[in-house]
Design an enzyme around this catalytic site. Structure first.
Site, short mmCIF file in Angstrom:
data_model
loop_
_atom_site.label_atom_id
_atom_site.label_comp_id
_atom_site.label_asym_id
_atom_site.label_seq_id
_atom_site.Cartn_x
_atom_site.Cartn_y
_atom_site.Cartn_z
N LYS A 1 0.73 -1.01 -0.10
CA LYS A 1 0.07 0.08 -0.29
C LYS A 1 0.94 1.38 0.06
CE LYS A 1 -1.51 1.05 4.14
NZ LYS A 1 -1.08 2.31 4.62
N THR A 2 1.73 1.47 0.98
CA THR A 2 2.78 2.62 1.03
C THR A 2 3.62 2.76 0.00
OG1 THR A 2 2.76 2.23 3.50
CG2 THR A 2 4.32 3.73 2.61
N ASP B 1 -4.34 8.33 3.22
CA ASP B 1 -4.03 6.84 3.65
C ASP B 1 -4.96 6.40 4.76
OD1 ASP B 1 -2.34 4.70 3.94
OD2 ASP B 1 -1.17 5.80 5.35
N GLU B 2 -5.11 5.10 4.83
CA GLU B 2 -5.95 4.35 5.76
C GLU B 2 -7.23 4.97 5.93
OE1 GLU B 2 -4.76 1.86 7.03
OE2 GLU B 2 -2.64 1.97 7.60
N ARG C 1 -0.92 -10.76 10.15
CA ARG C 1 0.53 -10.22 10.89
C ARG C 1 1.47 -11.30 10.67
NH1 ARG C 1 -0.30 -5.86 9.63
NH2 ARG C 1 -2.32 -6.69 9.00
N GLN D 1 -9.93 -4.29 7.21
CA GLN D 1 -8.89 -4.03 8.43
C GLN D 1 -9.45 -2.65 9.21
OE1 GLN D 1 -4.53 -4.34 8.24
NE2 GLN D 1 -4.62 -4.72 5.98
#
Length: 684
Positions: free
Chosen positions: A34-35, A214-215, A591, A245
């Site tokens: 994503k980043t 973002d997010e 994770r 998420q």
């Protein structure tokens, strides 16, 4: 030149990075880069000649903003950027806007931002009686829901919330009078300014012609409305997020912002990033199976780019002690085989579960750290209880008495405690002894009449409890809670669930200690936990323990998730949201990079007593074991679904009730309501 940094992207990432005009939703699965995608898009826009000053990127943390800035700048020629693009948190952007335009609200721009402590002090000066955590949290909710004090009053049905709304009104007046701004105002006041001044809103929208967020799944109502204002002259909004998420509903985030993005912004392009670079295919398969049980989602499937990997292990244990022993054995083997302790983590849904882990790790000599949390015996509510119990075993303990003399609140303030302290020093007697010996009239001379009565009642309660403790250690615990209502003092606290879970865990642990050591007393228990809570020596290489919320954005080679029982994970009952619980399960599983172990027990402390538990539905929903609770999959019907009947045509479901294998549906067919079984209709 732009082609060079696009080469390392996969096709979906490349499509997102090269999108220029129009609304864009990048649906980015866990571990999907994503980043990398959003920073490459920023670099791409600059590389094709778009003015960097016209690009605004909003994040949730300063850390994310810094990381994005560094990564984007590393991709482009610095000489191309005369004015750097604005890349900051929502709140930093709000602050910049207020510095320039605060006068729009008839206020000066030399305002002062207050921190949480300042906010609490102001609220306390307005009302000392109302529970401060509740007032602080509610006022924050009002602001983020864009509710004025009068609207909050109108909406309040219970007396408690009417009182909170009154405090809100006085608090707002105080802030305005003193030209103060709190954290929530950094979003609310800019929104008010843009609502009041359409011309300014258009100017800012034209200035920031390309906006990235973002997010996005973590945005709330106010942030969404602020974005609408900033996009009033264009549709060039790119948001990155993952509906699967979205785990901050309790903090005001609303998943509907990302679910309804394509309705909110016209002609949206949706790009799904589904290639996962973090986890093995086996781990991803179980994560996908679990999240498919959620109905409120846009739908995507993580696809692994790594090997199949080891199978996911499920541990079944009698209780939390056996569970901890298994984890300790596994972790010792991993470390002996050369694995780094920093590559190992244990996750839990409820913070109270860290107690048995901490105890087991201390005994085994394994260095650990609690990420984003506090060690069990350092938590305020546990320190309070320990202070209470110390007073019951040692009357001379001034330190402990001062800690709990006003917990729960009984109107004994700092000044009264200082007076008692001074009297204690002067008479060379512990405070407890003074309270015991002084007649009410004498005590009143020291602390005042009202406080004298309160303290005498408090002392009588302590003395009664000492007697109960001598008669029956087990009855003492119930009497303690009945006497002081310590647990229920957290009923209205925003973090009350966690604190009460810690208190329950502590009560349960004491009960177990007394059952297993009938010849030992409360003093022995306190000595034992004092030794347990001693810090092991600091080591760089530590196993991480944390709540699932704290694990977001992190990854570990070897991951253990404990407490997979109904009531602990998922949390069930009033106020719980099973879909958000499932999203937490999805976050937890994703994770893990190489190895994943999930653990459940048959018995754990629940509500202060050892209780038999049922294994979590998530174990069967993720395809790990058979025979858990059966939860309907996406084929289930819900209110709002569009369906088709071969005679009545199209209709909208108004109500859905489970009826055996079917659903009994109440359907609106063009204004006519009919009750039909789901097997006679099909979804559209």
């Amino acid at each position: 030149m732009s082609d060079n940094f696009l080469l390392s992207l996969n096709d979906s990432q490349k499509n997102a990075a090269q999108h220029i005009d129009g609304a864009l939703l990048i649906l980015a699965g866990a571990g999907s880069g994503k980043t990398k995608t959003i920073t490459t898009r920023l670099a791409y826009l600059i590389s094709i000649g778009i003015d960097p000053a016209s690009i605004l990127t909003l994040t949730f943390t300063n850390k994310a903003a810094t990381e994005m800035r560094e990564r984007a700048y590393s991709l482009i020629d610095p000489s191309m950027v005369q004015t750097p693009p604005l890349l900051c948190t929502f709140h930093k952007f709000g602050l910049l806007l207020l510095k320039f335009y605060m006068n729009e609200l008839g206020r000066k721009n030399n305002f002062i931002i207050i921190d949480t402590d300042d906010k609490k002090r102001i609220l306390k000066s307005i009302d000392k009686e109302l529970p401060l955590p509740l007032v602080t949290s509610e006022i924050s909710k009002y602001k983020n829901s864009i509710l004025t004090p009068s609207e909050a009053k109108a909406a309040a049905q219970l007396k408690l919330y009417q009182e909170v709304a009154d405090v809100y009104e006085k608090y707002e007046n105080y802030l305005e009078k003193n030209n103060l701004v709190d954290f929530d105002d950094l979003l609310l006041l800019p929104y008010k300014i843009l609502c009041n001044n359409e011309k300014l809103a258009k100017e800012l929208s034209q200035k920031y012609n390309y906006i990235m967020v973002d997010e996005y799944q973590d945005t709330n109502e106010l942030q969404y409305k602020l974005l609408r204002k900033l996009c009033c002259t264009h549709n060039n909004l790119c948001v990155v997020g993952d509906d699967d998420q979205s785990i901050y509903g309790w903090r005001g985030a609303t998943i509907k912002n990302i679910l309804n993005f394509t309705e909110h912004f016209e002609n949206t392009t949706v790009v799904k990033l589904e290639e996962n670079y973090r986890s093995t295919n086996t781990i991803l398969d179980h994560a996908n199976q679990l999240i498919e049980h959620n109905r409120d989602r846009l739908g995507k499937k993580l696809v692994g780019t790594r090997a199949k990997g080891n199978s996911v292990k499920v541990y079944e244990s009698h209780d939390e002690n056996e569970e901890t022993r298994k984890l300790v054995d596994d972790i010792k083997k991993l470390v002996l085989s050369g694995e780094k302790a920093s590559d190992i983590a244990i996750l839990f849904r409820v913070n109270a579960l860290s107690r048995s882990l901490e105890e087991g790790f201390n005994k085994a000599g394994i260095a650990y750290k609690l990420v984003g949390g506090m060690k069990f015996y350092e938590r305020a509510e546990i320190k309070d209880l320990i202070a209470y119990f110390r007073i019951l075993t040692n009357n001379n303990d001034n330190f402990s008495l001062k800690r709990i003399i006003n917990k729960p609140k009984r109107g004994i303030g700092k000044t009264t405690i200082e007076k008692l302290d001074a009297k204690s020093a002067q008479s060379k007697k512990p405070i407890f002894q003074l309270l015991e010996e002084l007649e009410p009239e004498e005590l009143a001379k020291v602390v005042g009449k009202k406080n004298s009565r309160t303290l005498k009642v408090f002392m009588a309660s302590v003395m009664d409890l000492k007697d109960t403790l001598e008669e029956s250690k087990m009855r003492f615990l119930d009497s303690f809670e009945d006497t002081f209502d310590y647990r229920s003092s957290y009923d209205n606290a925003p973090d009350g669930f966690d604190r009460q879970a810690n208190i329950d865990e502590f009560y349960g642990y004491i009960r177990d200690y007394f059952i297993q050591n009938p010849h030992l007393g409360l003093e022995d228990f306190l000595n034992e936990i004092a030794l347990e809570s001693e810090n092991s020596e600091f080591s760089e290489e530590m196993v991480s323990m944390m709540s699932i919320h704290a694990s977001k954005g992190l990854e570990y080679k070897h991951l253990f998730i404990i407490g997979l029982e109904e009531g602990f994970f998922p949390i069930t009952g009033d106020g719980s949201d099973i879909e958000e619980e499932r999203r937490l399960g999805y976050v937890a599983i994703t994770r893990a990079m190489d190895n994943l172990t999930l653990s459940f027990v048959h018995s754990r402390f629940y509500k202060g007593k050892r209780t038999s538990l049922t294994k979590s539905r998530f174990l069967s929903e993720s395809g790990l074991i058979k025979g858990c609770l059966t939860i309907e999959k996406n084929s289930a019907y819900k209110k709002g679904d569009l369906v088709k009947h071969k005679i009545f045509g199209m209709g909208r479901v108004q109500k859905a009730v489970k009826a055996g294998k079917d659903y009994k549906l109440t359907i609106n067919f063009s204004g006519q309501r009919r009750d039909i079984l789901s097997s006679f209709v099909e979804k559209i």
